[in-house]
Write a protein that holds these residues in place. Structure first.
Motif, PDB file in Angstrom:
ATOM      1  N   ASP B  40       0.824  -1.241  -0.112  1.00 36.42           N
ATOM      2  CA  ASP B  40      -0.037   0.075   0.049  1.00 36.42           C
ATOM      3  C   ASP B  40       0.901   1.275  -0.028  1.00 36.42           C
ATOM      4  N   ASP B  41       2.320   1.200   0.054  1.00 31.66           N
ATOM      5  CA  ASP B  41       3.007   2.305   0.057  1.00 31.66           C
ATOM      6  C   ASP B  41       3.444   2.611  -1.134  1.00 31.66           C
ATOM      7  N   PRO B  42       3.025   3.764  -1.636  1.00 32.17           N
ATOM      8  CA  PRO B  42       3.282   3.956  -3.216  1.00 32.17           C
ATOM      9  C   PRO B  42       4.939   4.022  -3.392  1.00 32.17           C
ATOM     10  N   THR B  43       5.541   4.763  -2.329  1.00 29.12           N
ATOM     11  CA  THR B  43       6.964   4.919  -2.673  1.00 29.12           C
ATOM     12  C   THR B  43       7.735   3.534  -2.697  1.00 29.12           C
ATOM     13  N   CYS B  44       7.626   2.736  -1.901  1.00 31.20           N
ATOM     14  CA  CYS B  44       7.949   1.222  -2.024  1.00 31.20           C
ATOM     15  C   CYS B  44       7.601   0.511  -3.274  1.00 31.20           C
ATOM     16  N   MET B  46       6.775   1.802  -5.960  1.00 31.08           N
ATOM     17  CA  MET B  46       7.449   2.285  -7.125  1.00 31.08           C
ATOM     18  C   MET B  46       8.966   1.817  -7.193  1.00 31.08           C
ATOM     19  N   ILE B  47       9.494   1.961  -5.938  1.00 30.01           N
ATOM     20  CA  ILE B  47      10.967   1.199  -6.131  1.00 30.01           C
ATOM     21  C   ILE B  47      10.948  -0.154  -6.433  1.00 30.01           C
ATOM     22  N   LYS B  50      10.738  -0.705  -9.799  1.00 29.09           N
ATOM     23  CA  LYS B  50      11.780  -0.509 -10.759  1.00 29.09           C
ATOM     24  C   LYS B  50      13.070  -1.681 -10.384  1.00 29.09           C
ATOM     25  N   MET B  51      13.111  -1.946  -9.367  1.00 32.03           N
ATOM     26  CA  MET B  51      13.949  -3.169  -9.072  1.00 32.03           C
ATOM     27  C   MET B  51      13.759  -4.316  -9.857  1.00 32.03           C
ATOM     28  N   HIS B  87       1.798  -5.189   6.157  1.00 32.92           N
ATOM     29  CA  HIS B  87       0.667  -4.471   6.721  1.00 32.92           C
ATOM     30  C   HIS B  87      -0.019  -3.733   5.673  1.00 32.92           C
ATOM     31  N   SER B 112       8.201  -6.506   4.818  1.00 28.39           N
ATOM     32  CA  SER B 112       7.989  -5.757   5.763  1.00 28.39           C
ATOM     33  C   SER B 112       9.116  -4.952   6.387  1.00 28.39           C
ATOM     34  N   LYS B 134      12.235  -4.566   5.075  1.00 29.62           N
ATOM     35  CA  LYS B 134      12.547  -3.234   4.186  1.00 29.62           C
ATOM     36  C   LYS B 134      13.523  -2.545   4.856  1.00 29.62           C
ATOM     37  N   PRO B 135      14.322  -1.689   4.145  1.00 30.28           N
ATOM     38  CA  PRO B 135      14.324  -1.485   2.822  1.00 30.28           C
ATOM     39  C   PRO B 135      14.962  -2.690   2.080  1.00 30.28           C
ATOM     40  N   VAL B 136      14.308  -2.916   1.094  1.00 24.99           N
ATOM     41  CA  VAL B 136      14.640  -4.087  -0.075  1.00 24.99           C
ATOM     42  C   VAL B 136      15.631  -3.564  -0.757  1.00 24.99           C
TER      43      VAL B 136
END
Lengths: 154, 678
Positions: B40-44, B46-47, B50-51, B87, B112, B134-136
């Motif tokens: 649900d975290d848009p930042t994660c 997106m990352i 990309k990864m 979560h 998580s 995280k961070p992954v």
């Protein structure tokens, strides 16, 4: 300012951000993901983070303002903020979140409010720092230079 | 780049070259792997996207669990693997995991920012095939394909092996699962999980075996019908036959229902608390079973995981459990001990392929002392060898500490790691040990926190021997200790290593080397590939270069230490027994080969947690190199050029027949020590 000078400035500035703990190695991961297909990847992700965190911080403010604070929800928000800040390498923000979560567990409202304030501050700080960095990058690119590859050796 | 991507080489282990080329030869896989990311975290999100794209995977992202389920249901075969956050606002990640497991049976990786033991444990018990913290980091994602392969492999294996026995075993397994899971040692975890998958797959597979049945896809409606039937009957009285009758679905067989019921029961148990589950398992587990493979394998992977996770030394327990389960012969202490010597870890793999050997190993292992104590000196080891081992262990100890430190401070590590070229661990042999450690550690740990560190450690400790050789428990234990991480990774890595080693001995001389080295290396599977190529150079053995491995083995402190001892003797024994049955050894060889490779893959993953295997490989390779150098000096009676090798060989040979170090080119048909000059 000539390109070489700007690049050195960029390097010094980046380095300082790491040394001062604003950023951690995860940020480098982001930089490595950036390539010709996504030349603005880092800027995009960071922007997304700040948008998202802005919302989260607002939600947190509201939640902590309630007569009867729902700590579970506060914790959930902080957890999310911790996850996203750690994903972009915003180390100080992340550390703040960790402290925040502990306070949530203790259900310490005052402590939480203080922490919230601190988190907001850290977010602002790192946002400014990154904006400065990106501006510098733009200048370098505009002058025809390229961004140096950052390698940290502490 | 990532040497750890020991892909595909399930085919055959012929030589390092083969292994290497497998990478190039194999089709694009894992490129094109279809991944579904839920967060649900848009930042994660997106990352991650990309990864994953950078890893050449096909990515679909969604930000809610509901959307994810809809997508999955709409397109049942549209995805290979799912990565989900724990979560989420609309649905708990674990619930989603359950659904996917029940309905689509895809491998799911949980993710998580929470790295608390409880949460990770939950992941284990709910059947997640890995848990990323995280961070992954991208390194962690590079290896996720192994989960897909492993699952498929398990299915395949199951199909092949348990076709006929399946039916009969099912019932037995159902009851045995609970039993076995109680003493679920981590080492057994993989096995059991594999077995569980196999059973179900075998049952549902529409395959060559005549006993296979068409795969049943448990859609939502079907599952609801099932649940309704179960509710109607009462969970206690719900037997597959009656459920089947109540459901009245044409084409559905009792076996389908039985297998689904098993999963469902697990799910319910999880809901009601893991502890109860464990209790049940424990008591039931104690019932000695004619630990047939099937039985053991039928142990619910999840159950074992739970139990394993509960154990202090997961790897050990798993090993024990597995050994116990697998070892037909009276588990020599394997069965009962959830927490076994780390050494047992490597017997963990062995049982898979060779039951008796596994037992032997187990014993050996259990005899040896815990890894991280320098005491783990194999009885067979000669004093001087021990001395050298001791020496080597020292640095390792230090490294361990470093690892810990690094684990704790990922950023630091990462930074350090960053300073070094990422995928070029191998090339960093020349550097001193310590620096290496952090870098290798850094990489893995960065992504997954502890588990990574573990993996890294493993990698380092166990120089890769041959593909899939799991550096034996020792190294892993080593890692565990300093790092205090119990992750799936080490566990997963173990099985691989040990098994291959053993079988190899019997069939080929080169294998022998590998095996030994593999065993020695606790934890460094992945690196095997690297080592393979490395080894290739000095020796013209088919398999990896023993010398490299040996070096690594001897170098690595305690863990290796114990391993070395054990391995040679164990290997020897095994090889002997296997020699006797050439036919079997052939098969074993083949069998082993496969697991080894898969092991390497899984290693990357760390089984459950995985991701780190990648690092392992790289780490191992690096380790090997660095260690090699110092090792030479510490060797007592080894020829200067081939430290590890000779060391191992001599130990082995001496144990066996008092033969001196073997030459490079002695023929390993079975066990020909004759060629080895003393």
């Amino acid at each position: 300012m000539e390109v070489g000078q700007m690049q050195r400035q960029w390097i010094d500035y980046t380095r300082s951000l790491f040394i001062e703990g604003f950023l951690d190695a995860q940020f480098l991961q982001l930089e490595q993901l950036q390539d010709d297909n996504n030349p603005d990847f880092v800027v995009e992700v960071v922007s997304l983070f700040f948008q998202d965190s802005h919302k989260l911080l607002n939600d947190l403010t509201v939640a902590l303002d309630q007569k009867s604070v729902d700590f579970k929800m506060v914790d959930a928000h902080v957890h999310q903020l911790k996850g996203s800040s750690s994903s972009i390498g915003a180390q100080r923000v992340k550390n703040c979140c960790i402290a925040f979560r502990n306070l949530c567990e203790e259900q310490n409202i005052d402590g939480c409010l203080k922490c919230l304030h601190q988190v907001k501050q850290e977010c602002c700080l790192v946002k400014n720092k990154l904006e400065t960095l990106f501006r510098l990058e733009q200048q370098i690119m505009a002058a025809g230079g390229s961004i140096p590859l950052m390698e940290l050796s502490f | 780049m990532n040497l750890s991507n020991g892909r595909g080489s399930m085919s055959t282990v012929t030589s390092g070259a083969a292994v290497k080329s497998a990478d190039a030869v194999s089709d694009q896989f894992p490129a094109g792997l279809r991944v579904l990311v839920v967060d649900d975290d848009p930042t994660c999100l997106m990352i991650l996207e990309k990864m994953l794209r950078t890893c050449l995977y096909e990515v679909t992202k969604c930000n809610t669990a509901e959307k994810a389920l809809t997508l999955l249901r709409k397109n049942k075969n549209g995805f290979d693997i799912v990565i989900s956050d724990v979560h989420m606002p609309d649905m708990d990640g674990f619930k989603l995991l359950e659904h996917i497991g029940l309905e689509m049976d895809l491998p799911v990786i949980m993710m998580s920012a929470d790295d608390g033991k409880n949460v990770v444990m939950k992941g284990v018990t709910h059947g997640a095939c890995d848990y990323l913290i995280k961070p992954v980091r991208i390194e962690a994602l590079k290896n996720i394909w192994q989960h897909v392969v492993r699952k498929r492999k398990n299915e395949w294996r199951d199909t092949e092996q348990s076709g006929s026995a399946e039916e009969g075993d099912r019932q037995q397994k159902a009851s045995d699962d609970a039993d076995y899971s109680s003493s679920a040692n981590e080492s057994n975890w993989r096995n059991s999980k594999k077995r569980r998958d196999e059973e179900e797959e075998a049952e549902e597979r529409d395959d060559t075996s005549t006993l296979k049945k068409p795969r049943v896809v448990w859609s939502v409606e079907l599952h609801q019908q099932f649940v309704a039937a179960v509710d109607q009957l009462g969970i206690d009285k719900a037997v597959p036959k009656k459920i089947l009758e109540l459901m009245n679905v044409p084409g559905l067989t009792r076996e389908n229902v039985a297998s689904h019921l098993q999963k469902y029961r697990l799910y319910l148990r999880r809901l009601s608390g893991v502890s109860q589950h464990q209790n049940n398992m424990n008591s039931s587990f104690m019932n000695p079973q004619d630990a047939t493979f099937g039985t053991i394998s039928s142990i619910n992977g999840i159950d074992l995981q739970t139990l394993a996770a509960a154990g202090q030394l997961p790897a050990q327990s798993l090993a024990t459990l597995q050994a116990a389960g697998l070892g037909r012969s009276a588990p020599k202490g394997g069965l009962p001990m959830p927490i076994m010597d780390q050494r047992n870890l490597f017997s963990f793999e062995n049982p898979r392929l060779r039951f008796t050997e596994g037992q032997q190993q187990q014993q050996h292992l259990s005899n040896s002392k815990p890894v991280n104590l320098l005491h783990g000196i194999p009885t067979n080891m000669e004093p001087k060898q021990l001395a050298s081992l001791h020496q080597s262990s020292q640095p390792l100890g230090n490294m361990t500490v470093r690892v810990n430190a690094s684990t704790q401070s990922n950023p630091l590590l990462m930074q350090m790691a960053q300073s070094q070229p990422r995928g070029h661990m191998l090339s960093e042999n020349t550097g001193p040990h310590l620096p290496r450690l952090p870098s290798s550690l850094g990489q893995p740990s960065a992504s997954n926190g502890t588990s990574n560190a573990l993996m890294g450690r493993n990698g380092i400790a166990g120089s890769t021997r041959a593909p899939g050789y799991n550096p034996i428990s020792q190294s892993s234990s080593m890692m565990n200790f300093p790092i205090n991480q119990t992750t799936e990774m080490p566990i997963s890595s173990f099985p691989l290593g040990s098994t291959p080693g053993i079988s190899s001995i019997t069939t080929k001389g080169s294998f022998q080397e590998e095996v030994t080295s593999g065993i020695k290396r606790a934890g460094g599977f992945v690196p095997n590939y690297d080592i393979f190529s490395e080894l290739q150079k000095p020796h013209d053995w088919e398999v990896s270069n023993p010398s490299l491995t040996y070096n690594a083995a001897s170098q690595h402190a305690n863990p290796l230490h114990g391993n070395i001892d054990v391995s040679p003797s164990v290997l020897v024994q095994q090889s002997f027994s296997s020699n006797q049955q050439t036919g079997q050894s052939r098969d074993a060889n083949t069998m082993i080969v496969k697991p080894i490779f898969s092991a390497s893959e899984s290693m990357e993953q760390g089984t459950l947690q995985n991701q780190h295997l990648n690092t392992l490989v790289t780490d191992n390779s690096i380790r090997v190199k660095t260690e090699r150098i110092p090792d030479a000096s510490s060797q007592t009676n080894f020829y200067p050029e081939h430290y590890g090798q000779e060391d191992l060989m001599s130990a082995l040979l001496k144990q066996q027949e008092g033969i001196g170090p073997a030459e490079n080119d002695f023929d390993f048909d079975g066990y020909s020590l004759d060629n080895v000059p003393v």
